[in-house]
Structure formats: structure tokens, C-alpha cells
Design an enzyme around this catalytic site. Structure first.
Site, PDB file in Angstrom:
ATOM      1  N   CYS A  10       0.386   4.387   2.631  1.00  0.00           N
ATOM      2  CA  CYS A  10       0.637   4.131   4.091  1.00  0.00           C
ATOM      3  C   CYS A  10       2.608   4.474   3.990  1.00  0.00           C
ATOM      4  O   CYS A  10       2.810   5.373   5.411  1.00  0.00           O
ATOM      5  CB  CYS A  10       1.373   2.112   3.710  1.00  0.00           C
TER       6      CYS A  10
ATOM      7  N   CYS B 280       0.826  -1.458   0.519  1.00  0.00           N
ATOM      8  CA  CYS B 280      -0.524  -0.170   0.548  1.00  0.00           C
ATOM      9  C   CYS B 280       1.003   1.441   0.081  1.00  0.00           C
ATOM     10  O   CYS B 280       1.445   1.343   0.861  1.00  0.00           O
ATOM     11  CB  CYS B 280      -1.014  -0.116   1.334  1.00  0.00           C
TER      12      CYS B 280
END
Length: 340
Positions: free
Chosen positions: A49, A46
Site C-alpha cells: 500500500c 500491508c
């Protein structure tokens, strides 16, 4: 990355979590200048993040009484489940003075730097006004706690381990009505327990607040539920709900190619959704999307509507194409664009 100048510390085991986080919270009771804690739950796949890591480091420099940690949500799944994390990035806020047996915490999901900054500021101010810090401004602390989340409940125990029947019933109602909330355990802090009665002129618990305003206790909430559409009465619904099948039909036909996924194309919140987005972009296919995490009725209803139990789901001209495996197979066979 293990640390960044000790501003963002990686937790790589449950044992480290107990010693670095739980023990620090216990020590706060006996020190003059306690620290609150923010934990960033992330995943390697991700990309948002890693952008939020930078925000955490900046906030760590600004708010010296808040410690920041990182936990890989997939590697330490037991901690992910413990804090009821459903997507990444997610942030858990732990007040400095906490319950030894059942932690008080609130959760923020999604890459939202302004909201992360706002909640960190509130956490910092609450810590500065805690008894261990020597401050006497209890009202300021109560105000920060009440505004910690859009919907806040003050209960005995925690949502997962309520310590009285009234608190348990309030939690059950909110969950049944799909109302997202954060909670504070009044048994963990006697000054809050007694002070909030005077601050809000409400003598009993549990207490429910929305946008910093007192709604009332269990009886009030039960009456509102009986009148119908609790979320709307709490001001949490922006538009009238339509018939579910009508809503699903409308969403499926919103664009020639529609993707139902966890998160958004810019901020996917699961690996399968991320891979689906990448395939569509690689093939140069224009598409619209819907975040199923934003609407539980759509998330559950679409499974039945299309007889497809998992996500992501891809639709072309209102017809289900399939999930990630089907789309990958079509791509490998060079038939994806043709089928869409």
C-alpha cells in the site's frame, strides 16, 4: 501521513468523506474545470500500500484534473463496504460528473501500477471531455468509458441499486457467473445515455462490453448463459475448468508445503495471511502458495473439501496442517518444521 503536498489526502471520517468527496462531485456540475477522484483504500500492515502511495503521488502530479485520496480500509469499514472493497490495496475511480443519489465508480484491487496509471489516464481524459469542461468530443469520452474496465456494463442505476428490471437481471447473471465488471449509470448523464446508442448502434439498455467491444444487451447475454459457460464465451476463461475436487487435490499437492491465502507472499491482502507468510519465512520453510481471491470456486470449495472454514490454510504433503492459530502454536512449541 495526512497529506503529501496535498497530492494524497487522508480521509479520516465519514463526515470528511461527505464534505471532501461527495460535495466536490456535486460542485463539478457548476464549474468550468471539474475534477475526477481516485481513492486508495489501504491498511497499515500491508507494505505494498505504501509503495502504491508513491505511484498515486506521481500520478497526481501528471494528471492535474484528478484528485487522490486515501482511506484506511479497516478504520472506515462502512466506506470499505460501500464500495465493496474485498482486499487492499484497492482503488476506487469516481468520474467528475457523477450521480448525486447513487455514485458511478469502478474498482481496481491489487498493487498494479501500470493498470492504475492506465485507468487514471482514462479518467483524466473522460473528465477533459466532459460537458463541464466545454469539450464537444463525445465519442472520445464514450471510448474512454467503454474501456474503463475489461468488462463494462451501462445500466440504469448501479449494480447495488438498479433502476430497471433489465439492468437488475443483467447484474444478477454476471454475479451468478462470477464475472467481474464495472458499471456506469446512464441515468446520471443524458449525453452518454443518448450518445452511446449511436456510437455502438445499439438502441436499448443495458449494454455489455468486453475489452472495448459491444457484446449486446440482456437477451444476448441470457442466450449465451443458456448455451453454457458464459465466461468462456466472453473470452474470460483461459483454460477449461476441471472437476472441482480434482482441481483442489491437484493444487494441494502442487508443492510439499502449500499455503492458500489472500493475495501472494509478496503482496498479502489480509493481516492473517501476512502473519502466516512471515512465520514460514522466519522458520526458513520453503513453500508455494495459491491466491484464493483469484478463484471463487477454490475459495469456497476448499472450505468444504478440508472441513476448515477460514483462511489462510497450510498443507504439508497434501494434508491439512491448519490455519494461523495452529501454525503459531506449533512455532511457539518449536514443532513447526517437524510437523511439515
Amino acid at each position: 501521513m495526512s497529506t503529501t503536498e496535498q497530492q494524497l489526502i487522508d480521509i479520516i471520517s465519514e463526515q470528511q468523506f461527505e464534505t471532501e468527496v461527495i460535495e466536490r462531485l456535486k460542485q463539478n456540475e457548476n464549474i468550468t474545470y471539474p475534477h475526477a477522484i481516485v481513492i486508495h483504500f489501504f491498511a497499515d500492515w500491508c507494505s505494498p500500500c505504501f509503495e502504491m502511495d508513491k505511484v498515486c503521488i506521481q500520478l497526481s502530479s501528471t494528471f492535474k484534473n484528478v484528485k487522490f485520496y486515501r482511506i484506511d480500509a479497516e478504520q472506515l469499514s462502512s466506506l470499505t463496504e460501500r464500495f465493496n472493497i474485498k482486499s487492499v490495496p484497492a482503488f476506487v475511480f469516481l468520474p467528475a460528473l457523477n450521480n448525486k443519489n447513487a455514485l458511478n465508480f469502478s474498482v481496481l484491487e491489487g498493487a498494479n501500477p501500470p493498470e492504475l496509471a492506465r485507468r487514471t489516464k482514462l479518467l483524466s481524459e473522460t473528465t477533459s471531455n466532459s460537458p463541464a469542461g466545454g469539450a464537444t468530443d463525445l465519442n472520445s469520452r464514450l471510448k474512454n468509458l467503454i474501456n474503463q474496465d475489461k468488462v463494462m456494463i451501462f445500466i440504469k442505476g448501479t449494480p447495488d441499486i438498479p433502476k430497471c428490471g433489465f439492468s437488475s437481471k443483467l447484474v444478477d447473471i454476471l454475479r451468478k457467473e462470477n464475472v467481474k465488471f464495472s458499471a456506469f449509470d446512464i441515468l446520471s448523464d443524458e449525453s452518454v445515455r443518448q450518445g452511446l446508442k449511436t456510437y455502438s448502434n445499439w438502441p436499448t439498455y443495458p449494454q455489455l462490453y468486453v475489452n472495448g467491444e459491444l457484446i449486446g444487451g440482456l437477451d444476448i447475454v441470457k442466450e449465451m448463459q443458456q448455451e453454457g459457460n458464459l465466461k468462456e464465451q466472453l473470452g474470460l476463461v483461459e483454460e477449461e475448468e476441471e472437476d472441482l475436487n480434482t482441481k483442489l487435490h491437484r493444487l494441494i499437492n502442487k508443492a510439499p508445503v502449500m499455503l492458500f491465502m489472500k493475495g501472494t507472499p509478496e503482496v498479502p491482502k489480509c493481516g492473517f495471511s501476512s502473519k502466516m507468510v512471515n512465520i514460514l519465512k522466519q522458520e526458513g520453510i520453503e513453500f508455494d502458495s495459491f491466491d484464493i481471491l483469484s478463484d471463487e470456486s477454490v475459495r469456497q470449495g476448499l472450505k468444504t473439501y478440508s472441513n476448515w472454514p477460514t483462511y489462510p490454510q497450510l498443507y504439508s504433503k497434501g494434508q491439512l496442517v491448519g490455519g494461523l492459530d495452529v501454525v503459531k502454536e506449533l512455532q511457539e512449541q518449536g514443532e513447526l518444521r517437524e510437523n511439515l
